[in-house]
Motif scaffolding. Structure first.
Motif, PDB file in Angstrom:
ATOM      1  N   GLU A  35       7.413  19.315   4.946  1.00 32.53           N
ATOM      2  CA  GLU A  35       8.152  20.456   4.406  1.00 32.53           C
ATOM      3  C   GLU A  35       8.851  21.282   5.483  1.00 32.53           C
ATOM      4  O   GLU A  35       9.643  22.168   5.195  1.00 32.53           O
ATOM      5  CB  GLU A  35       7.231  21.345   3.543  1.00 32.53           C
ATOM      6  CG  GLU A  35       6.153  22.091   4.266  1.00 32.53           C
ATOM      7  CD  GLU A  35       4.871  21.280   4.429  1.00 32.53           C
ATOM      8  OE1 GLU A  35       3.859  21.891   4.777  1.00 32.53           O
ATOM      9  OE2 GLU A  35       4.887  20.055   4.218  1.00 32.53           O
ATOM     10  N   LYS A 109      12.666  16.436  -1.983  1.00 33.92           N
ATOM     11  CA  LYS A 109      12.645  16.189  -3.438  1.00 33.92           C
ATOM     12  C   LYS A 109      13.981  16.583  -4.063  1.00 33.92           C
ATOM     13  O   LYS A 109      14.515  15.905  -4.934  1.00 33.92           O
ATOM     14  CB  LYS A 109      11.481  16.956  -4.074  1.00 33.92           C
ATOM     15  CG  LYS A 109      11.313  16.682  -5.546  1.00 33.92           C
ATOM     16  CD  LYS A 109       9.915  17.022  -6.018  1.00 33.92           C
ATOM     17  CE  LYS A 109       9.685  16.643  -7.467  1.00 33.92           C
ATOM     18  NZ  LYS A 109      10.333  17.523  -8.416  1.00 33.92           N
ATOM     19  N   GLN A 147       5.839  11.108   3.781  1.00 30.67           N
ATOM     20  CA  GLN A 147       5.884  12.019   2.637  1.00 30.67           C
ATOM     21  C   GLN A 147       7.321  12.385   2.261  1.00 30.67           C
ATOM     22  O   GLN A 147       7.628  12.654   1.100  1.00 30.67           O
ATOM     23  CB  GLN A 147       5.082  13.298   2.952  1.00 30.67           C
ATOM     24  CG  GLN A 147       4.849  14.213   1.749  1.00 30.67           C
ATOM     25  CD  GLN A 147       4.063  13.520   0.632  1.00 30.67           C
ATOM     26  OE1 GLN A 147       3.111  12.799   0.899  1.00 30.67           O
ATOM     27  NE2 GLN A 147       4.474  13.726  -0.616  1.00 30.67           N
ATOM     28  N   ASP A 151       8.749  12.061  -1.492  1.00 32.55           N
ATOM     29  CA  ASP A 151       9.344  13.194  -2.210  1.00 32.55           C
ATOM     30  C   ASP A 151      10.760  12.879  -2.697  1.00 32.55           C
ATOM     31  O   ASP A 151      11.155  13.266  -3.806  1.00 32.55           O
ATOM     32  CB  ASP A 151       9.373  14.433  -1.302  1.00 32.55           C
ATOM     33  CG  ASP A 151       7.974  14.988  -1.050  1.00 32.55           C
ATOM     34  OD1 ASP A 151       7.025  14.553  -1.741  1.00 32.55           O
ATOM     35  OD2 ASP A 151       7.832  15.857  -0.153  1.00 32.55           O
TER      36      ASP A 151
END
Ligand code: ATP
Ligand code: MG
Length: 380
Positions: A35, A109, A147, A151
């Motif tokens: 993130e 995402k 990740q 996403d």
């Protein structure tokens, strides 16, 4: 505070660039939470602004000897339309399209959602409904945490589900920069295909989404704005162009031509529709919907190469002589997952607008279709 940063100054509180050496990249991949990675900082250009310029693309494709078209092919690449159409039988035709690009936003995402909405759009632009989608992924395995790609794929999967289609597979390669998109297949009734060639004099032109995603995402890439400053553009880019399900069968039949507004900007895609239909589009430029910050970003010089190449592509064929500098930039702004431009029988345009407003609040009549004149698109 609309301007959250200064161009060229890196804000380490929210994001990090990918380091260039392989040793640093290994450490980066190991310790960096996904993130905290700003995807737009990992690429030189993003979204549909990264498309090969239309003039170059045409020049290249003209040099390729394509096989003779099968009689069942109703639309293929020669038409520069949104997707290919292959008639299966009297009731059913296949719609096939493919789109992928580099990250246009920082959040994985969100990038997946936008890439999917953008790829699905070409099926809707032909009057079809998507049924299957396959992912196309290029990913820097050594540099980005796993990740990130989970996403991206999840974002795409959610959008494909929202469209009522199936995510049935894909193909992935290890590459220097992240690229993602979909190949989408849909169905359309062969008698109700919305090509870009059917616009008729007298039609009203409806645009379903606001303009400005090119300049606003350029501002994010330059770190002049953050994603949270461009929520209206993000909401627009993640909205799937499923206009057909807002319409009764009669309304659907009153659409004579359609295309979606993407990398070649409003000017480029309007010009392609005008040329394919052998008409002139007269646009009320003041009616063109735009995001609140669109002009702000254009005024601050948040431009892409596509602003210039779109102007070069269209200038000989459009009349924008009465426009001020900002509107000239607006019409060439490259859109990612932009709206549909619909050429609609005039007697249904108001009912059509009401129907569209249930999903596309920015939808508006932006002009009218006239018999072919000197220029393909006339901006008033
Ligand atoms: N690599 C390629 N090989 C063959 N045809 C191509 C290739 N790239 C583009 N084309 C064709 O060129 C035309 C224009 O492509 P473009 O991607 O601009 O259309 P589009 O799919 O409507 O764009 P968008 O996806 O941004 O809406 C289309 O007919 C497309 O199929
Ligand atoms: Mg298209």
């Amino acid at each position: 505070m609309p301007w959250a940063g200064t161009a060229g100054v890196f804000d380490t509180s929210t994001s990090f660039p990918i380091p260039s050496s392989s040793q640093e990249r290994f450490l980066f991949r190991t310790i960096m939470p996904s993130e905290k990675i700003a995807l737009t900082q990992t690429v030189q250009k993003g979204g549909c602004a990264a498309k090969v310029a239309a003039t170059e693309l045409r020049r290249i494709l003209q040099q390729v000897g394509f096989p003779a078209a099968h009689p069942a092919l109703m639309v293929d690449g020669r038409y520069f339309d949104d997707a290919a159409i292959y008639r299966v039988n009297e009731e059913t035709a296949l719609v096939q399209t493919l789109d992928f690009f580099t990250p246009i936003v920082d959040t994985p995402k969100l990038f997946g959602e936008i890439a999917a909405a953008n790829a699905l759009s070409d099926v809707y632009a032909m009057g079809g409904r998507p049924v299957t989608a396959m992912g196309i992924l290029a990913f820097p395995l050594a540099a980005l945490p796993e990740q990130v790609i989970v996403d991206v794929l999840q974002g795409a999967s959610d959008k494909i589900a929202e469209a009522g289609a199936n995510f049935v597979g894909g193909h992935s390669i290890d590459d220097d920069t992240l690229k993602f998109g979909l190949s989408v297949t849909g169905f359309v009734n062969p008698r109700q295909v919305w090509t870009n060639a059917g616009a008729r004099p007298g039609d009203h032109l409806i645009l379903t989404k606001a303009l400005g995603t090119g300049t606003m995402t350029a501002a994010v890439k330059r770190q002049q704005l953050r994603e949270e400053d461009i929520i209206e553009a993000l909401d627009s880019m993640t909205a799937i162009n499923n206009a057909i399900d807002c319409m009764s069968p009669d309304l659907q039949a009153s659409i004579h031509a359609a295309t979606d507004i993407t990398g070649f900007g409003f000017s480029g895609h309007a010009m392609q529709l005008a040329n394919a239909s052998d008409v002139t589009l007269c646009i009320e430029t003041g009616n063109l919907p735009r995001f609140d910050k669109t002009f702000h970003c254009l005024e601050n010089g948040c431009l892409t190469k596509a602003h210039r190449t779109n102007a070069e592509y269209t200038t000989p064929h459009i009349d924008d002589s009465t426009l001020d500098a900002l509107h000239k930039l607006l019409i060439h702004d490259p859109q990612t997952s932009g709206g549909l431009l619909l050429s609609v029988a005039p007697e249904t345009s108001q009912t059509m607008l009401q129907a569209l407003h249930t999903r596309f609040p920015s939808a508006v009549i932006v002009g009218t279709v006239h018999p072919h004149q000197d220029k393909a698109v006339q901006f008033a």
